[in-house]
Design a protein around this motif. Structure first.
Motif, short mmCIF file in Angstrom:
data_model
loop_
_atom_site.label_atom_id
_atom_site.label_comp_id
_atom_site.label_asym_id
_atom_site.label_seq_id
_atom_site.Cartn_x
_atom_site.Cartn_y
_atom_site.Cartn_z
N THR A 106 -46.86 21.02 -3.58
CA THR A 106 -45.40 21.04 -3.59
C THR A 106 -44.88 21.47 -4.96
O THR A 106 -45.62 21.51 -5.95
CB THR A 106 -44.83 19.66 -3.26
OG1 THR A 106 -45.22 18.73 -4.31
CG2 THR A 106 -45.37 19.15 -1.93
N GLU A 108 -42.94 19.73 -6.75
CA GLU A 108 -43.04 18.57 -7.63
C GLU A 108 -44.39 18.54 -8.32
O GLU A 108 -44.50 18.26 -9.52
CB GLU A 108 -42.82 17.29 -6.83
CG GLU A 108 -42.74 16.04 -7.69
CD GLU A 108 -43.56 14.87 -7.16
OE1 GLU A 108 -43.71 13.90 -7.92
OE2 GLU A 108 -44.05 14.94 -6.03
N ASN A 111 -44.43 21.21 -11.04
CA ASN A 111 -43.66 20.78 -12.21
C ASN A 111 -44.42 19.74 -13.02
O ASN A 111 -44.42 19.77 -14.25
CB ASN A 111 -42.31 20.20 -11.76
CG ASN A 111 -41.30 21.28 -11.41
OD1 ASN A 111 -41.34 22.38 -11.98
ND2 ASN A 111 -40.42 20.99 -10.48
N GLU A 112 -45.07 18.80 -12.33
CA GLU A 112 -45.89 17.80 -13.02
C GLU A 112 -46.96 18.49 -13.86
O GLU A 112 -47.23 18.09 -14.99
CB GLU A 112 -46.55 16.87 -11.99
CG GLU A 112 -45.63 15.80 -11.43
CD GLU A 112 -45.57 14.57 -12.31
OE1 GLU A 112 -46.10 14.60 -13.43
OE2 GLU A 112 -44.96 13.58 -11.88
N ARG A 260 -47.44 9.95 -4.84
CA ARG A 260 -46.60 11.14 -4.62
C ARG A 260 -45.61 10.90 -3.48
O ARG A 260 -44.43 11.24 -3.58
CB ARG A 260 -47.50 12.33 -4.32
CG ARG A 260 -46.80 13.67 -4.26
CD ARG A 260 -47.80 14.78 -4.07
NE ARG A 260 -48.72 14.83 -5.20
CZ ARG A 260 -50.00 15.14 -5.11
NH1 ARG A 260 -50.55 15.40 -3.94
NH2 ARG A 260 -50.76 15.19 -6.19
N TRP A 263 -42.94 8.32 -4.59
CA TRP A 263 -42.02 8.92 -5.56
C TRP A 263 -41.02 9.84 -4.85
O TRP A 263 -39.84 9.88 -5.20
CB TRP A 263 -42.78 9.68 -6.63
CG TRP A 263 -41.90 10.14 -7.75
CD1 TRP A 263 -41.25 11.34 -7.87
CD2 TRP A 263 -41.56 9.39 -8.92
NE1 TRP A 263 -40.52 11.38 -9.02
CE2 TRP A 263 -40.69 10.21 -9.70
CE3 TRP A 263 -41.89 8.13 -9.39
CZ2 TRP A 263 -40.16 9.79 -10.92
CZ3 TRP A 263 -41.36 7.71 -10.61
CH2 TRP A 263 -40.51 8.54 -11.35
N GLU A 264 -41.49 10.56 -3.86
CA GLU A 264 -40.61 11.45 -3.11
C GLU A 264 -39.56 10.64 -2.34
O GLU A 264 -38.39 11.04 -2.27
CB GLU A 264 -41.42 12.32 -2.15
CG GLU A 264 -40.64 13.47 -1.53
CD GLU A 264 -40.08 14.43 -2.57
OE1 GLU A 264 -39.00 15.00 -2.31
OE2 GLU A 264 -40.71 14.60 -3.64
N ARG A 267 -37.03 9.58 -4.90
CA ARG A 267 -36.20 10.71 -5.28
C ARG A 267 -35.11 10.97 -4.22
O ARG A 267 -33.95 11.20 -4.54
CB ARG A 267 -37.07 11.96 -5.45
CG ARG A 267 -36.31 13.22 -5.80
CD ARG A 267 -37.06 14.44 -5.30
NE ARG A 267 -38.31 14.63 -6.02
CZ ARG A 267 -38.42 15.33 -7.14
NH1 ARG A 267 -37.37 15.92 -7.65
NH2 ARG A 267 -39.59 15.47 -7.73
N THR A 273 -33.22 15.09 -5.32
CA THR A 273 -34.14 16.12 -4.84
C THR A 273 -33.90 17.46 -5.52
O THR A 273 -34.80 18.31 -5.55
CB THR A 273 -34.01 16.29 -3.31
OG1 THR A 273 -32.63 16.52 -2.99
CG2 THR A 273 -34.50 15.04 -2.59
N PRO A 276 -35.48 19.04 -10.75
CA PRO A 276 -36.92 19.33 -10.88
C PRO A 276 -37.60 18.54 -11.98
O PRO A 276 -38.83 18.46 -12.02
CB PRO A 276 -36.93 20.84 -11.18
CG PRO A 276 -35.62 21.10 -11.84
CD PRO A 276 -34.66 20.18 -11.16
N GLN A 277 -36.82 17.94 -12.88
CA GLN A 277 -37.39 17.18 -13.98
C GLN A 277 -37.68 15.72 -13.61
O GLN A 277 -38.33 15.01 -14.37
CB GLN A 277 -36.42 17.20 -15.17
CG GLN A 277 -36.03 18.59 -15.64
CD GLN A 277 -37.13 19.28 -16.41
OE1 GLN A 277 -37.92 18.61 -17.06
NE2 GLN A 277 -37.20 20.59 -16.34
N VAL A 279 -39.77 13.67 -12.22
CA VAL A 279 -41.16 13.58 -11.77
C VAL A 279 -41.83 12.41 -12.48
O VAL A 279 -41.28 11.83 -13.43
CB VAL A 279 -41.93 14.89 -12.07
CG1 VAL A 279 -41.37 16.04 -11.26
CG2 VAL A 279 -41.88 15.22 -13.55
#
Length: 352
Positions: A106, A108, A111-112, A260, A263-264, A267, A273, A276-277, A279
């Motif tokens: 994903t 996310e 980005n991580e 994951r 966390w989603e 979010r 959502t 993007p930061q 995480v």
């Protein structure tokens, strides 16, 4: 296949293709027992009699490692940049996992990965090269019909890093949301991550036995820099670790995948959502930011966070405006008022 450590978990794989058994376990002994049980089951029932996993389409089980192998053969092998592509791609594979299905990666996760590379001190250009390798793997997989779309790794400006952290008010909202959603394990995880600055893998691999004499110990080989370090436990970290001391790992109920998913859910509940930061790695930024904002010297922050290079720590320097006032106060202490200077000169002239 041998049992493979993945972050703080252990991956068991038996068989291959459509008949492959693959599962994650938090405890190594549990993983070993599961492997033995599966092998025994196959011997008694016949491994080929009933497939364990049946793919509806030939490409549904394709992994990131397979995309890399094909990309290397089709595009990179024999080129002048082959070695560079291999090095950068291996960093991507190490973070995301070679056996990770392409369809499960994903934005996310990407980005991580980018934030982790920046945290390791990678310059913007280096992060971009690694992101370009991942993008090429995705494109190759797309050309083969393995995936329809893919998350596009963000580009970074040279030496520019945007930091996202939680202030105290936002932390209260996040922890309250965890309670509302019944995510007690995630709530504990967040508090400990903020107060220690540990990375996700360091958190998931932390054992209660590594907490002693008020210190959380990370041993050599457990950290990204492969260097041991220890940080003092705050009151709430002590409470969490004491309460979870009976578990094999401090955060045993949380695997990489469970973390994951939770966390989603967090979010979405917070309606973030589109951020993007937001995480998991942001919790590490929160720790470093708070240390700097509250006057801890940068050299001490570097040691606490386990930054290999002071340049990584310096990304937070602008958050400590009071440090400049401290410099002003230091200079003020050595300042001699003009009246005293004139009096001294007058006294000198009188005795000449």
């Amino acid at each position: 296949m041998p049992i493979k450590p993945r972050g703080g978990s252990f991956q068991v794989t038996v068989g291959s293709g459509e008949n492959r058994y693959r599962k994650m376990f938090q405890d190594e002994l549990e993983a070993q027992q599961a492997e033995l049980d599966e092998i025994k089951r196959r011997k008694t029932e016949g491994a080929t009699k009933v497939p364990l996993q049946v793919s509806k389409k030939p490409h549904e089980g394709k992994t990131l490692g397979e995309a890399y192998d094909l990309t290397m053969r089709l595009h990179w092998r024999g080129t002048a940049a082959e070695v560079t592509h291999k090095i950068n791609s291996n960093a991507v594979l190490e973070f995301l996992g070679r056996d990770t299905p392409l369809t499960s990666i994903t934005m996310e996760m990407v980005n991580e990965m980018v934030f982790e590379f920046e945290d390791q001190g990678n310059a913007g250009s280096t992060v971009n090269k690694k992101g370009s390798c991942l993008r090429m793997m995705f494109k190759t997989a797309q050309e083969q019909g393995w995936i329809e779309d893919f998350p596009n790794p963000p580009f970074r400006k040279e030496a520019k890093h945007r930091l996202r952290w939680l202030d105290e008010a936002e932390e209260v909202r996040v922890l309250a949301a965890c309670e509302h959603l019944g995510l007690a394990d995630l709530r504990d995880f967040i508090m400990v991550a903020i107060d220690t600055g540990f990375r996700r893998g360091e958190m998931l691999g932390f054992r209660p036995a590594d907490f002693s004499n008020g210190l959380l110990h990370l041993h050599a080989g457990q950290t990204k820099t492969d260097e041991a370090r220890a940080v003092p436990a705050t009151r709430r970290v002590t409470e969490v670790l004491t309460r979870r001391a009976h578990l094999p790992f401090t955060f045993s109920p949380l695997s990489v995948y469970a973390l994951r998913a939770q966390w989603e859910a967090l979010r979405e509940h917070l309606k973030l959502t589109d951020d993007p930061q937001f995480v998991v790695h942001m919790l590490r930024h929160t720790c470093a930011s708070r240390l700097v904002q509250r006057g801890v010297p940068l050299a001490m922050v570097q040691k606490w966070m386990g930054h290999k290079k002071i340049e990584t720590t310096l990304r937070y320097a602008h958050l400590a405006p009071n440090s400049l006032l401290m410099g002003k106060e230091a200079l003020e202490q050595a300042y001699i008022p003009p009246t005293l200077t004139n009096n001294w000169r007058t006294h000198e002239d009188t005795h000449a």
